[in-house]
Design a protein around this motif. Structure first.
Motif, mmCIF file in Angstrom:
data_model
loop_
_atom_site.group_PDB
_atom_site.id
_atom_site.type_symbol
_atom_site.label_atom_id
_atom_site.label_comp_id
_atom_site.label_asym_id
_atom_site.label_seq_id
_atom_site.Cartn_x
_atom_site.Cartn_y
_atom_site.Cartn_z
ATOM 1 N N VAL A 28 -17.418 -20.075 -73.152
ATOM 2 C CA VAL A 28 -16.370 -19.140 -73.571
ATOM 3 C C VAL A 28 -15.005 -19.572 -73.032
ATOM 4 O O VAL A 28 -13.970 -19.296 -73.662
ATOM 5 C CB VAL A 28 -16.703 -17.692 -73.151
ATOM 6 N N SER A 33 -13.844 -12.685 -73.835
ATOM 7 C CA SER A 33 -15.099 -13.428 -73.738
ATOM 8 C C SER A 33 -15.298 -13.973 -72.329
ATOM 9 O O SER A 33 -16.401 -13.908 -71.769
ATOM 10 C CB SER A 33 -15.111 -14.571 -74.760
ATOM 11 N N THR A 42 -18.010 -12.508 -69.607
ATOM 12 C CA THR A 42 -19.034 -13.410 -69.089
ATOM 13 C C THR A 42 -19.123 -13.323 -67.569
ATOM 14 O O THR A 42 -20.210 -13.375 -66.993
ATOM 15 C CB THR A 42 -18.753 -14.856 -69.532
ATOM 16 N N LEU A 100 -16.874 -8.406 -78.613
ATOM 17 C CA LEU A 100 -17.093 -9.581 -77.771
ATOM 18 C C LEU A 100 -17.351 -9.198 -76.317
ATOM 19 O O LEU A 100 -18.025 -9.928 -75.594
ATOM 20 C CB LEU A 100 -15.896 -10.525 -77.870
ATOM 21 N N GLN A 141 -20.543 -11.125 -75.131
ATOM 22 C CA GLN A 141 -20.434 -12.150 -74.089
ATOM 23 C C GLN A 141 -20.776 -11.604 -72.705
ATOM 24 O O GLN A 141 -21.109 -12.376 -71.803
ATOM 25 C CB GLN A 141 -19.012 -12.735 -74.068
#
Length: 470
Positions: A149, A304, A308, A363, A367
């Motif tokens: 990402v 993203s 993460t 997202l 993610q």
């Protein structure tokens, strides 16, 4: 590398260097997002919606092939050597797509680039899973997802900078693509001094070398215990023939493969890569200008990366299955809202701003929950002897679904519009939730060997029940 380097520092270096494969994965899949509007304008290419889908998805078809080849290749010559070879392929394929004079050559070089992306998508997580201690395997493997990402964010940012500073130059997309050559060089030279996976070394009768690697990447008190555990698994598997596709007919292995393929498909049918590859086109369709869409699309990359980080933290706190379900329900909600707002607010000034907020929401769940769990579970559910083969097949299916979504998305967007396209993804999302709830086991806190033992015992219990029933 220093022989007396602290194991944690050494593992950190291993993570940084090897995950440049993930960075390339992210950049090469994300850069097309901003490059497409300019590629479509250039007279040499003159892309239609059909050709846009073909140029975008040719990399993904190559990635599907690369996942199969990469898995087998890494089993044969080793994880490290495979990653080094992929770095070379990344470099030369990048030069090819950047300087291509025609759409035909573009498709060919995008396919070759896809081979590298697919190979990296299998080999890097496998390498990290086999280098990591069980208690931090989730965190280490998902570092690759973080780099993926990050690569996409880097691509979106560079696209926006170049698009806004070189506005009017229809060949700016070539510079966007060419920048990927730099991390390919870093990956090549970064991997050269790193060790091979101790599990692969043990499997290939290089036990002394494996012990040496374990001394570098583990605390002294843990080396002997892990060595003995790996050795016991390898000895047991040596009694079996070399891994082939026939092994996939064994019931407990077939069950794992079913789960691996299912997990891979679940990640893709949310439609995540329609946003990652066509985010700029989606925002233009919603009402933004090209330059505004390029700039707004950076927010997709930022969320993203941030999500993460959250996902990596959550993997150490909660189970894989509940985390995946939360992600699925979140993305389903976002898809329904995108479809509804596009239908109700079509043509209004507010629509593009609402769509960008909803893609950011989407997202965040994707993610932050779905993608980290996907890549971690694919790296950990397969037994050692079949890890390269099993993960290769699963990731092949992932890339083929990705290919299908990416090829058909611009055609659907032009044919039925933004709202109904996202309603289709929402329906598929309901099916994904049903699969996870019914079939997915929990693997948190188990060693790779314990996970393998779990699936074997499960199948034996099923056989015992059948025998008693007879």
């Amino acid at each position: 590398m220093k022989k007396n380097m602290n194991p944690r520092k050494f593992l950190f270096i291993i993570i940084i260097c090897s995950t440049f494969g993930g960075l390339l994965f992210g950049y090469d899949t994300g850069v097309i997002n901003g490059a497409l509007p300019y590629m479509s304008k250039e007279s040499q290419l003159n892309l239609t919606p059909f050709l846009e889908g073909l140029v975008t998805s040719s990399l993904l078809f190559g990635a599907a092939m690369g996942a199969i080849i990469g898995g087998r290749f890494s089993d044969r010559i080793g994880r490290k050597k495979t990653i080094i070879f992929l770095a070379v392929l990344f470099f030369f394929a990048t030069l090819g797509v950047s300087f291509t004079p025609s759409v035909t050559l573009m498709i060919i070089f995008r396919f070759l680039l896809g081979l590298a992306v697919g190979g990296a998508s299998v080999t890097v997580p496998t390498y990290l899973a086999e280098m990591a201690p069980s208690e931090s395997r989730g965190r280490m493997v998902t570092q690759n997802e973080l780099m993926i990402v990050t690569g996409q964010l880097l691509a979106f940012t560079i696209n926006a900078i170049l698009g806004n500073t070189m506005d009017g130059n229809d060949s700016v997309w070539r510079i966007m693509l060419l920048i990927a050559a730099v991390p390919a060089v870093v990956l090549f030279f970064g991997m050269l001094p790193l060790p091979e996976s101790p599990r692969w070394l043990m499997k290939n009768e290089k036990k002394d070398h494996a012990m040496g690697v374990l001394h570098k990447i583990r605390e002294k008190s843990n080396v002997r215990g892990e060595y003995n555990q790996i050795d016991a698994t390898v000895i047991m598997e040596e009694k079996l023939d070399k891994a082939t596709y026939k092994d996939l007919t064994v019931p407990w292995v077939r069950h794992i493969l079913f789960l691996g393929i299912g997990i891979a498909i679940v990640q893709q049918i949310t439609g995540v890569n329609s946003i990652m590859y066509y985010g700029t086109e989606i925002l233009r369709d919603a009402g933004f200008s090209t330059n505004a869409a390029l700039t707004a699309n950076i927010s997709n990359g930022v969320i993203s990366v941030l999500a993460t980080f959250v996902g990596i933290w959550l993997l150490g706190k909660v189970g894989r299955k509940p985390m995946l379900l939360v992600g699925q329900f979140g993305t389903l909600t976002a898809l329904l809202l995108i479809g509804t707002s596009s239908l109700v607010l079509e043509g209004t000034a507010a629509l593009p701003y609402i769509v960008i907020c909803l893609t950011v929401m989407f997202l965040g769940f994707q993610q932050g929950a779905i993608s980290p769990v996907t890549w971690l579970m694919l790296a950990e559910i397969f037994p050692l002897r079949l890890r390269g083969l099993g993960m290769g097949i699963s990731v092949f299916c992932l890339w083929m679904v990705n290919f299908g979504v990416s090829f058909i998305f611009p055609i659907l967007l032009a044919g039925i519009g933004l709202s109904f396209t996202f309603f289709i993804f929402a329906v598929l999302g309901v099916g994904a939730i049903a699969f996870v709830m019914k079939f997915l086991p929990e693997t948190k806190g188990k060693t790779l060997e314990e996970i393998e033992s779990y699936f074997k015992k499960r199948e034996n219990q099923k056989e015992d029940i059948k025998t008693k029933a007879l």
